[in-house]
Motif scaffolding. Structure first.
Motif, PDB file in Angstrom:
ATOM      1  N   VAL A  95     -23.407  64.774  62.171  1.00 10.63           N
ATOM      2  CA  VAL A  95     -24.252  64.774  63.424  1.00 10.63           C
ATOM      3  C   VAL A  95     -25.513  64.357  63.420  1.00 10.63           C
ATOM      4  CG1 VAL A  95     -24.412  66.268  65.269  1.00 10.63           C
ATOM      5  CG2 VAL A  95     -22.600  66.777  64.037  1.00 10.63           C
ATOM      6  N   LEU A  98     -26.175  60.828  64.551  1.00 11.28           N
ATOM      7  CA  LEU A  98     -25.958  60.781  65.617  1.00 11.28           C
ATOM      8  C   LEU A  98     -27.398  61.100  66.728  1.00 11.28           C
ATOM      9  CD1 LEU A  98     -22.214  61.610  66.323  1.00 11.28           C
ATOM     10  CD2 LEU A  98     -23.259  59.375  66.597  1.00 11.28           C
ATOM     11  N   GLU A 102     -29.587  58.980  69.044  1.00 10.63           N
ATOM     12  CA  GLU A 102     -30.293  59.770  70.357  1.00 10.63           C
ATOM     13  C   GLU A 102     -31.828  59.468  70.542  1.00 10.63           C
ATOM     14  OE1 GLU A 102     -31.897  62.257  73.493  1.00 10.63           O
ATOM     15  OE2 GLU A 102     -31.856  62.565  71.327  1.00 10.63           O
ATOM     16  N   MET A 109     -23.662  51.604  68.329  1.00 11.74           N
ATOM     17  CA  MET A 109     -23.352  52.106  66.909  1.00 11.74           C
ATOM     18  C   MET A 109     -24.155  51.395  65.868  1.00 11.74           C
ATOM     19  SD  MET A 109     -22.581  55.267  65.802  1.00 11.74           S
ATOM     20  CE  MET A 109     -21.373  55.990  66.683  1.00 11.74           C
ATOM     21  N   TYR A 154     -24.504  65.195  71.891  1.00  9.92           N
ATOM     22  CA  TYR A 154     -23.109  65.228  72.124  1.00  9.92           C
ATOM     23  C   TYR A 154     -22.898  64.245  73.289  1.00  9.92           C
ATOM     24  CZ  TYR A 154     -18.425  66.503  73.507  1.00  9.92           C
ATOM     25  OH  TYR A 154     -17.226  66.758  73.847  1.00  9.92           O
ATOM     26  N   THR A 157     -23.541  60.499  72.686  1.00  5.51           N
ATOM     27  CA  THR A 157     -22.464  59.882  71.850  1.00  5.51           C
ATOM     28  C   THR A 157     -21.568  59.200  72.733  1.00  5.51           C
ATOM     29  OG1 THR A 157     -22.870  61.555  70.046  1.00  5.51           O
ATOM     30  CG2 THR A 157     -20.849  60.365  70.103  1.00  5.51           C
ATOM     31  N   LEU A 160     -22.335  55.502  73.209  1.00  7.87           N
ATOM     32  CA  LEU A 160     -22.610  54.969  72.228  1.00  7.87           C
ATOM     33  C   LEU A 160     -21.181  54.558  71.437  1.00  7.87           C
ATOM     34  CD1 LEU A 160     -25.237  54.614  70.133  1.00  7.87           C
ATOM     35  CD2 LEU A 160     -24.300  56.792  68.793  1.00  7.87           C
ATOM     36  N   CYS A 161     -20.396  55.354  71.592  1.00  4.95           N
ATOM     37  CA  CYS A 161     -18.946  54.833  71.120  1.00  4.95           C
ATOM     38  C   CYS A 161     -18.113  54.348  71.815  1.00  4.95           C
ATOM     39  CB  CYS A 161     -18.156  56.405  70.709  1.00  4.95           C
ATOM     40  SG  CYS A 161     -19.255  57.220  69.340  1.00  4.95           S
ATOM     41  N   GLN A 177     -14.813  61.815  66.953  1.00  4.22           N
ATOM     42  CA  GLN A 177     -16.065  62.425  67.264  1.00  4.22           C
ATOM     43  C   GLN A 177     -15.952  64.138  67.350  1.00  4.22           C
ATOM     44  OE1 GLN A 177     -18.861  60.975  67.028  1.00  4.22           O
ATOM     45  NE2 GLN A 177     -17.702  59.141  66.131  1.00  4.22           N
TER      46      GLN A 177
END
Length: 269
Positions: A95, A98, A102, A109, A154, A157, A160-161, A177
């Motif tokens: 984590v 990530l 952030e 990514m 969170y 993400t 991002l994904c 995730q």
């Protein structure tokens, strides 16, 4: 300082706070850009005057990891990002990785851009790899215990994904995730409890619905639901009139049905 309007004084303060430059430097660049704060800050950092101290140090670190300095002078690609993260002792499947994305507002990514890299590390006062590694360790310790920080990472993400051109998260990526964020081995928060395997049930439930893509609202509310289920596993907080996504409404009914059949109890070692 000459007389300035209230708005101009606020712009000077913003410039100084962001760049740590003097008031006279702030007014110089703000005047040059007709009091546009963003343009003034950009102009400052592109100037020799702005390339000193912490900015120079962070830019030098950025330059070290660029994959192709000639073709992409302001971008770090996947190979460079992997080397950088390794050098600050951050694993790709935790984590904390990530959380760094952030902090640096990674556009996708495994990629970093110069401005966001500079702004992110400067905001936490890190201008050496050692300081960046220490900050990463600090994030690693804080993520499981600070809900606001956890939630910010969170939620970041989700975009991002996303696969380019898509608005919803592919089911397989979402599960990957969730398995990272909602378990403890890689720095997340355990959703499964001694009495209810929440994460396992959630994934089983969604698989039974056809592995549909996950939209932003469901992604965000799943984390809120996780926190609520920790507070009261018997759904005393639940209301059918609440503004939960339909999938979570159906999940509650599904869990209650399984409990009625005695199919939920679990002991976690």
């Amino acid at each position: 300082m000459p007389p300035y309007s209230a708005a101009q004084k606020q712009q000077i303060a913003q410039f100084v706070n962001f760049t740590q430059a003097k008031d006279t430097v702030a007014t110089k660049f703000l005047r040059q850009t007709r009091w546009n704060v963003e343009e003034a800050i950009d102009a400052f950092f592109q100037s020799p005057q702005g390339g000193s101290g912490i900015n120079t140090a962070i830019n030098q670190i950025f330059d070290k990891y660029r994959d192709s300095p000639e073709e992409s002078p302001n971008g770090i690609g996947i190979e460079g990002a992997m080397r950088f993260l390794g050098d600050i002792n951050v694993e790709l499947d935790e984590v904390t990785c990530l959380a760094i994305a952030e902090l640096l507002q990674s556009p996708s990514m495994g990629e970093f851009t110069r401005d966001e890299f500079l702004n992110g590390w400067r905001s936490v006062g890190c201008d050496t790899l050692a300081k960046m590694s220490t900050h990463a360790s600090n994030l690693r310790a804080r993520l499981p215990t600070e809900p606001d920080l956890f939630r910010r990472v969170y939620r970041f993400t989700f975009p991002l994904c996303l696969v380019q051109g898509q608005r919803n998260l592919q089911f397989e990526i979402a599960v990957e995730q969730w398995s990272l964020f909602f378990t403890t081995p890689k720095g997340g928060v355990a959703w499964n409890t001694r009495t209810t395997p929440w994460l396992d049930l959630w994934i089983e439930f969604l698989e039974g619905r056809g592995k549909r893509p996950v939209n932003k609202d469901l992604w965000q509310q799943a984390e809120v639901f996780m926190r609520k289920s920790h507070q009261d596993e018997e759904f005393g907080w639940w209301s059918e009139d609440g503004a939960w996504p339909g999938a979570l409404d159906d999940f509650v009914a599904w869990v209650r049905e399984k409990r009625g059949k005695g199919e939920v109890a679990m002991e976690v070692e």
